[in-house]
Motif scaffolding. Structure first.
Motif, PDB file in Angstrom:
ATOM      1  N   THR A  41      36.785 -43.609 -33.058  1.00 48.49           N
ATOM      2  CA  THR A  41      35.726 -42.731 -32.844  1.00 48.49           C
ATOM      3  C   THR A  41      34.990 -41.232 -33.497  1.00 48.49           C
ATOM      4  O   THR A  41      36.237 -41.051 -33.566  1.00 48.49           O
ATOM      5  N   PHE A  42      33.914 -41.510 -33.571  1.00 45.69           N
ATOM      6  CA  PHE A  42      34.037 -39.652 -34.704  1.00 45.69           C
ATOM      7  C   PHE A  42      32.692 -39.138 -33.016  1.00 45.69           C
ATOM      8  O   PHE A  42      32.299 -39.202 -32.393  1.00 45.69           O
ATOM      9  N   GLN A  43      34.059 -37.605 -33.265  1.00 41.38           N
ATOM     10  CA  GLN A  43      33.050 -36.474 -32.580  1.00 41.38           C
ATOM     11  C   GLN A  43      32.382 -35.946 -33.259  1.00 41.38           C
ATOM     12  O   GLN A  43      32.744 -35.721 -34.330  1.00 41.38           O
ATOM     13  N   ALA A  44      31.424 -35.470 -32.757  1.00 41.43           N
ATOM     14  CA  ALA A  44      30.469 -33.858 -33.406  1.00 41.43           C
ATOM     15  C   ALA A  44      31.024 -32.973 -33.597  1.00 41.43           C
ATOM     16  O   ALA A  44      30.554 -31.980 -34.615  1.00 41.43           O
ATOM     17  N   SER A  45      31.863 -33.168 -32.463  1.00 40.05           N
ATOM     18  CA  SER A  45      33.370 -31.751 -33.498  1.00 40.05           C
ATOM     19  C   SER A  45      33.941 -31.308 -34.312  1.00 40.05           C
ATOM     20  O   SER A  45      34.289 -30.487 -34.582  1.00 40.05           O
ATOM     21  N   GLY A  46      33.364 -32.704 -35.179  1.00 40.74           N
ATOM     22  CA  GLY A  46      33.728 -32.598 -36.084  1.00 40.74           C
ATOM     23  C   GLY A  46      35.742 -33.209 -36.640  1.00 40.74           C
ATOM     24  O   GLY A  46      36.428 -32.875 -37.129  1.00 40.74           O
ATOM     25  N   GLU A  47      35.606 -34.506 -35.766  1.00 43.49           N
ATOM     26  CA  GLU A  47      36.810 -34.875 -35.078  1.00 43.49           C
ATOM     27  C   GLU A  47      36.314 -36.716 -35.584  1.00 43.49           C
ATOM     28  O   GLU A  47      35.292 -36.699 -35.176  1.00 43.49           O
ATOM     29  N   PHE A  48      37.583 -37.102 -36.138  1.00 50.80           N
ATOM     30  CA  PHE A  48      37.192 -38.756 -36.665  1.00 50.80           C
ATOM     31  C   PHE A  48      38.561 -39.490 -35.969  1.00 50.80           C
ATOM     32  O   PHE A  48      39.606 -38.829 -36.684  1.00 50.80           O
ATOM     33  N   TRP A  49      38.442 -39.757 -34.819  1.00 50.77           N
ATOM     34  CA  TRP A  49      39.977 -40.497 -34.543  1.00 50.77           C
ATOM     35  C   TRP A  49      40.055 -42.226 -34.496  1.00 50.77           C
ATOM     36  O   TRP A  49      38.908 -42.546 -34.721  1.00 50.77           O
ATOM     37  N   VAL A  50      40.855 -42.375 -35.153  1.00 49.81           N
ATOM     38  CA  VAL A  50      41.606 -43.727 -35.590  1.00 49.81           C
ATOM     39  C   VAL A  50      42.897 -44.119 -34.473  1.00 49.81           C
ATOM     40  O   VAL A  50      43.572 -43.807 -35.151  1.00 49.81           O
ATOM     41  N   TRP A  51      42.115 -44.810 -34.100  1.00 49.83           N
ATOM     42  CA  TRP A  51      42.767 -45.270 -32.606  1.00 49.83           C
ATOM     43  C   TRP A  51      44.353 -46.911 -33.043  1.00 49.83           C
ATOM     44  O   TRP A  51      43.484 -47.862 -33.959  1.00 49.83           O
ATOM     45  N   LYS A  52      45.524 -46.439 -33.245  1.00 49.99           N
ATOM     46  CA  LYS A  52      46.503 -47.135 -33.663  1.00 49.99           C
ATOM     47  C   LYS A  52      46.623 -48.001 -32.221  1.00 49.99           C
ATOM     48  O   LYS A  52      47.163 -49.389 -32.293  1.00 49.99           O
ATOM     49  N   ALA A  53      46.725 -47.938 -30.928  1.00 51.86           N
ATOM     50  CA  ALA A  53      47.346 -48.829 -29.940  1.00 51.86           C
ATOM     51  C   ALA A  53      46.710 -47.502 -28.857  1.00 51.86           C
ATOM     52  O   ALA A  53      46.402 -46.071 -28.850  1.00 51.86           O
ATOM     53  N   THR A  54      46.211 -48.028 -27.572  1.00 51.81           N
ATOM     54  CA  THR A  54      45.475 -47.428 -26.411  1.00 51.81           C
ATOM     55  C   THR A  54      46.095 -48.068 -25.548  1.00 51.81           C
ATOM     56  O   THR A  54      46.979 -49.041 -25.458  1.00 51.81           O
ATOM     57  N   GLY A  55      45.936 -47.209 -24.218  1.00 52.68           N
ATOM     58  CA  GLY A  55      46.674 -47.392 -22.849  1.00 52.68           C
ATOM     59  C   GLY A  55      46.078 -49.196 -22.860  1.00 52.68           C
ATOM     60  O   GLY A  55      46.716 -49.673 -22.052  1.00 52.68           O
ATOM     61  N   GLU A  56      45.274 -49.370 -23.158  1.00 55.62           N
ATOM     62  CA  GLU A  56      44.030 -51.465 -22.473  1.00 55.62           C
ATOM     63  C   GLU A  56      45.557 -51.569 -23.472  1.00 55.62           C
ATOM     64  O   GLU A  56      45.725 -53.185 -22.794  1.00 55.62           O
ATOM     65  N   MET A  57      45.728 -51.744 -24.520  1.00 58.61           N
ATOM     66  CA  MET A  57      47.189 -52.878 -25.126  1.00 58.61           C
ATOM     67  C   MET A  57      48.479 -52.809 -24.826  1.00 58.61           C
ATOM     68  O   MET A  57      48.991 -53.242 -24.873  1.00 58.61           O
ATOM     69  N   THR A  58      48.977 -50.744 -24.608  1.00 63.56           N
ATOM     70  CA  THR A  58      49.916 -51.132 -23.874  1.00 63.56           C
ATOM     71  C   THR A  58      50.624 -50.975 -22.494  1.00 63.56           C
ATOM     72  O   THR A  58      51.626 -50.285 -22.232  1.00 63.56           O
ATOM     73  N   GLU A  59      49.413 -51.523 -21.725  1.00 63.87           N
ATOM     74  CA  GLU A  59      50.041 -51.291 -20.521  1.00 63.87           C
ATOM     75  C   GLU A  59      50.363 -50.011 -19.222  1.00 63.87           C
ATOM     76  O   GLU A  59      50.542 -49.936 -18.717  1.00 63.87           O
ATOM     77  N   GLY A  60      48.942 -49.189 -20.652  1.00 60.11           N
ATOM     78  CA  GLY A  60      48.605 -47.575 -19.912  1.00 60.11           C
ATOM     79  C   GLY A  60      50.382 -46.937 -20.207  1.00 60.11           C
ATOM     80  O   GLY A  60      49.920 -45.787 -20.254  1.00 60.11           O
ATOM     81  N   LYS A  61      50.819 -47.282 -21.029  1.00 61.41           N
ATOM     82  CA  LYS A  61      52.144 -46.409 -21.533  1.00 61.41           C
ATOM     83  C   LYS A  61      51.778 -45.399 -22.280  1.00 61.41           C
ATOM     84  O   LYS A  61      52.646 -44.339 -22.353  1.00 61.41           O
ATOM     85  N   TYR A  62      51.033 -45.410 -23.866  1.00 57.52           N
ATOM     86  CA  TYR A  62      50.648 -44.219 -24.148  1.00 57.52           C
ATOM     87  C   TYR A  62      49.471 -44.926 -25.171  1.00 57.52           C
ATOM     88  O   TYR A  62      49.319 -46.138 -24.851  1.00 57.52           O
ATOM     89  N   ASP A  63      48.911 -44.135 -25.441  1.00 59.72           N
ATOM     90  CA  ASP A  63      47.735 -43.673 -26.265  1.00 59.72           C
ATOM     91  C   ASP A  63      48.330 -43.751 -28.670  1.00 59.72           C
ATOM     92  O   ASP A  63      49.395 -42.343 -27.783  1.00 59.72           O
TER      93      ASP A  63
END
Length: 159
Positions: free
Chosen positions: A21-43
């Motif tokens: 996910t790129f944010q125009a605020s100057g941040e580039f997020w590379v998701w390694k784990a998301t709540g969808e993958m971890t049954e909501g436990k962590y991102d």
């Protein structure tokens, strides 16, 4: 006896792999784990930030764990302001006001973990608001409230 099939496709990510996910605020997020993958436990996300990037001071309903991989950051947790750099770890409990800013002339990188998971949706929905010709602050605040995030102050400055 039945065995459940386990999806192992998202258990290993190599360097640079993950949904981004790129944010125009100057941040580039590379998701390694998301709540969808971890049954909501962590991102868990690797965040690359441009120099001077950083959010306004805020709180959210997740604990946020910072592990600094590259660069130098000014960070504020409650009323304490300090510098964090490679190898430093900061734990921000849920509901604690905090912010950060990538300082200096180089980009930075950190590994962030949110417990429980579920913050990715906020960042995905925030993206089009940042890309609009003019930032709709009311829409940003409404979206933040939907995800349990509250802006509590301005972004940090370089000093």
């Amino acid at each position: 006896e039945t065995t459940m099939a386990i999806d192992t496709s998202n258990l290993l990510y190599r360097v640079g792999e993950g949904d981004t996910t790129f944010q125009a605020s100057g941040e580039f997020w590379v998701w390694k784990a998301t709540g969808e993958m971890t049954e909501g436990k962590y991102d868990q996300v690797e965040l690359v930030t441009l120099p001077q990037a950083g959010p306004p001071e805020h709180t959210h309903t997740q604990d946020e764990l910072f592990y600094f991989l590259e660069g130098k950051y000014r960070m504020k947790v409650r009323d304490e302001v300090f510098t964090a750099s490679v190898g430093d770890f900061v734990r921000v409990p849920a509901g604690t006001s905090h912010t950060w800013r990538c300082i200096g002339k180089n980009a930075g990188k950190m590994l962030l973990t949110y417990v429980p998971g579920g913050i990715r949706g906020f960042l995905e929905e925030l993206r089009p608001l940042y890309l609009a010709p003019e930032l709709d602050i009311a829409a940003v605040m409404a979206l933040a409230a939907k995800y349990g995030t509250v802006v509590t102050g301005p972004p940090l400055t370089e000093e």
